[in-house]
Design a protein around this motif. Structure first.
Motif, PDB file in Angstrom:
ATOM      1  N   LYS A 121      -6.291 -10.979   3.844  1.00 35.45           N
ATOM      2  CA  LYS A 121      -7.872 -10.973   3.696  1.00 35.45           C
ATOM      3  C   LYS A 121      -8.154 -11.093   2.068  1.00 35.45           C
ATOM      4  O   LYS A 121      -8.756 -11.823   1.587  1.00 35.45           O
ATOM      5  N   ASP A 122      -7.627 -10.110   1.375  1.00 34.37           N
ATOM      6  CA  ASP A 122      -7.820  -9.927  -0.049  1.00 34.37           C
ATOM      7  C   ASP A 122      -7.107 -11.239  -0.782  1.00 34.37           C
ATOM      8  O   ASP A 122      -7.833 -12.028  -1.670  1.00 34.37           O
ATOM      9  N   LYS A 123      -5.912 -11.772  -0.106  1.00 33.11           N
ATOM     10  CA  LYS A 123      -5.666 -12.821  -0.788  1.00 33.11           C
ATOM     11  C   LYS A 123      -6.197 -14.083  -0.863  1.00 33.11           C
ATOM     12  O   LYS A 123      -6.382 -14.985  -1.483  1.00 33.11           O
ATOM     13  N   VAL A 124      -6.775 -14.129   0.541  1.00 33.99           N
ATOM     14  CA  VAL A 124      -7.622 -15.372   1.016  1.00 33.99           C
ATOM     15  C   VAL A 124      -8.945 -15.552   0.167  1.00 33.99           C
ATOM     16  O   VAL A 124      -9.351 -16.369  -0.432  1.00 33.99           O
ATOM     17  N   GLU A 125      -9.453 -14.098  -0.040  1.00 26.33           N
ATOM     18  CA  GLU A 125     -10.727 -14.097  -0.938  1.00 26.33           C
ATOM     19  C   GLU A 125     -10.533 -14.299  -2.420  1.00 26.33           C
ATOM     20  O   GLU A 125     -11.195 -15.066  -2.882  1.00 26.33           O
ATOM     21  N   ALA A 126      -9.321 -13.961  -2.800  1.00 25.46           N
ATOM     22  CA  ALA A 126      -8.869 -14.301  -4.220  1.00 25.46           C
ATOM     23  C   ALA A 126      -8.894 -15.732  -4.691  1.00 25.46           C
ATOM     24  O   ALA A 126      -8.877 -16.099  -5.677  1.00 25.46           O
ATOM     25  N   ASN A 127      -8.227 -16.584  -3.853  1.00 27.50           N
ATOM     26  CA  ASN A 127      -7.917 -17.925  -3.989  1.00 27.50           C
ATOM     27  C   ASN A 127      -8.882 -18.788  -3.328  1.00 27.50           C
ATOM     28  O   ASN A 127      -8.863 -18.911  -2.088  1.00 27.50           O
TER      29      ASN A 127
END
Ligand code: ATP
Length: 423
Positions: A210-216
């Motif tokens: 979730k964090d990864k997706v939000e960041a990119n």
């Protein structure tokens, strides 16, 4: 050219929307496929005209053409035929629908589609994921691939779950590039062996993703494709519905099984689209032995690479005192013997320290990123080593490792998966 060699060169003319399927058994020689004219793809990866692609023992391949083409097949296959009936148009429509959702997400600065592929064993779930990911990346998207298939997964070694950012189409011989995957060690070949741990790990994976997706931004609109394993009955079905909830999936693609499709339509909230897809007649059923061979091959490739791009692992001794080995899950105790406040299922996630013993010979050990004992359970892993010898007298372990000494961490977790290094 000798008669025998001539015999092994075949040319196939594919009409539009048809595919050449071929299989190589475990002990077969390699074959080479060359696209002579037209356009063709293998599970969504385009072929370059005139280039000879090598396929090795165990390969089960379909070379599909939308426009028609001529293919040359050099070498002896165990089965080869041209099929005119394929579900590729339906899979392509699925991709088109996902693309519409991605375009909408882009406009509104929202999340792209989160798709989960489910179905029984041997219906082509991994192949559908690969096709959809390849099509997405060919359109300039950067989707995230999540593999929860601990038995026959495409990320890292068997017994793991993980996530991989897809930045280019899968290569025909090595699949998707395994650069910096996020990997969690489950340590078993079936999720049912320890559902509690499986649950905790994919929940942790979902949070990290979730964090990864939000960041990119690019990945955020491209969305996620989740592959699952073929365990769809009873507790397996419950697990699937839980995975859907945890990853907040928008679409579930159900391959081949109407019963599963109907159950999911009944049980999923209405905002989740459940779509039935037929399986391809080309998907090959694999026996238990073939599955086990595929797992061995996957581990072998982890250490030695493929026949086309081999790598050389390192073998070194390490003192028992230099490392700490743990196992997750302790033998169950009856309720009456448990300390106050402890639940019976807690033993499934208990982290137990192990003294090296002959029982761990040939086992894989995950190198954890944990820095202390209470982080072990939910930490992702840097990679794997294999125990190739145990010297009890000198208190030494010999490890096979993709990287030279020193290990990135001294906390190692025992996996059920084994590898007999025959090199
Ligand atoms: P599992 O039960 O392990 O989860 P799965 O449902 O994910 O299996 P796949 O791994 O996608 O199934 O497919 C099984 C095998 O069939 C693979 O070796 C794949 O390469 C092959 N295969 C898939 N589609 C075709 C096709 N159209 N023609 C020939 N072989 C195919």
């Amino acid at each position: 050219m000798s008669e025998e060699k001539k015999e092994n060169i075949q040319e196939f003319k594919l009409e539009p929307d048809s595919e050449l399927r071929f299989e190589l058994e475990a002990k077969s020689e390699k074959v080479f496929v060359t696209l002579k004219t037209g356009f063709a793809e293998v599970f969504g990866t385009e072929l370059v005209k005139g280039k000879a692609y090598e396929f090795t023992a165990g390969a089960k391949i379909a070379v599909f053409s939308w426009q028609g083409c001529v293919i040359e097949l050099r070498g002896k296959t165990d089965v080869s035929y041209v099929a005119r009936e394929t579900p590729m148009v339906i899979y392509c429509n699925c991709h088109a629908a996902l693309e519409v959702m991605r375009t909408d997400a882009e406009k509104d600065n929202k999340k792209g589609p989160i798709t989960m592929v489910v179905g029984p064993c041997d219906v082509g779930k991994s192949t559908v994921c690969r096709i959809l990911l390849n099509y997405a990346v060919r359109m300039g998207r950067r989707p995230l691939f999540i593999d929860l298939d601990v038995g026959q997964g495409q990320i890292s070694v068997p017994g793991t779950i993980g996530a991989l950012l897809i930045e280019r189409p899968a290569s025909l011989d090595e699949g998707f590039s395994q650069e910096a995957p996020l990997v969690y060690n489950f340590g078993h070949k079936q999720p049912g062996t320890n559902c509690t741990l499986f649950n905790m790990l994919y929940t942790q994976l979902a949070a990290s993703v979730k964090d990864k997706v939000e960041a990119n931004k690019k990945t955020k609109v491209s969305g996620v494709i989740i592959n699952t394993c073929g365990w769809i009955k009873g507790a397996g079905y419950k697990e699937l519905t839980q995975i859907a909830k945890t990853f907040e999936v928008d679409i579930i693609l159900v391959l081949d099984q109407e019963r599963l499709y109907n159950e999911l339509v009944r049980d999923m909230p209405t905002f989740v689209k459940v779509v039935f897809l037929p399986k391809s007649g080309g998907v090959v059923e694999r026996s238990q032995a073939a599955r086990s061979e595929a797992r061995d091959l996957r581990i072998r490739e982890y250490f030695y690479g493929t026949s086309k791009s081999s790598v050389y692992p390192h073998s070194f001794d390490i003192k028992w005192s230099e490392i700490k080995i743990y196992k997750i899950g302790a033998p169950a105790l009856p309720d009456s013997c448990l300390p106050l406040g402890m639940k019976a299922e807690d033993h499934l996630t208990k982290v137990v320290a192990l003294t090296p013993n002959p029982g761990i010979l040939h086992h894989l050990l995950a190198i954890s990123y944990a820095t202390k004992e209470d982080e072990i359970l939910l930490s992702h892993v840097a990679g794997f080593v294999c125990v190739t010898n145990i010297d009890t007298e000198r208190q030494l372990l010999t490890l096979l490792s993709p990287q030279p000494k020193p290990l990135p961490n001294n906390i190692l977790i025992l996996s059920d998966c084994q590898f007999m290094d025959s090199h």
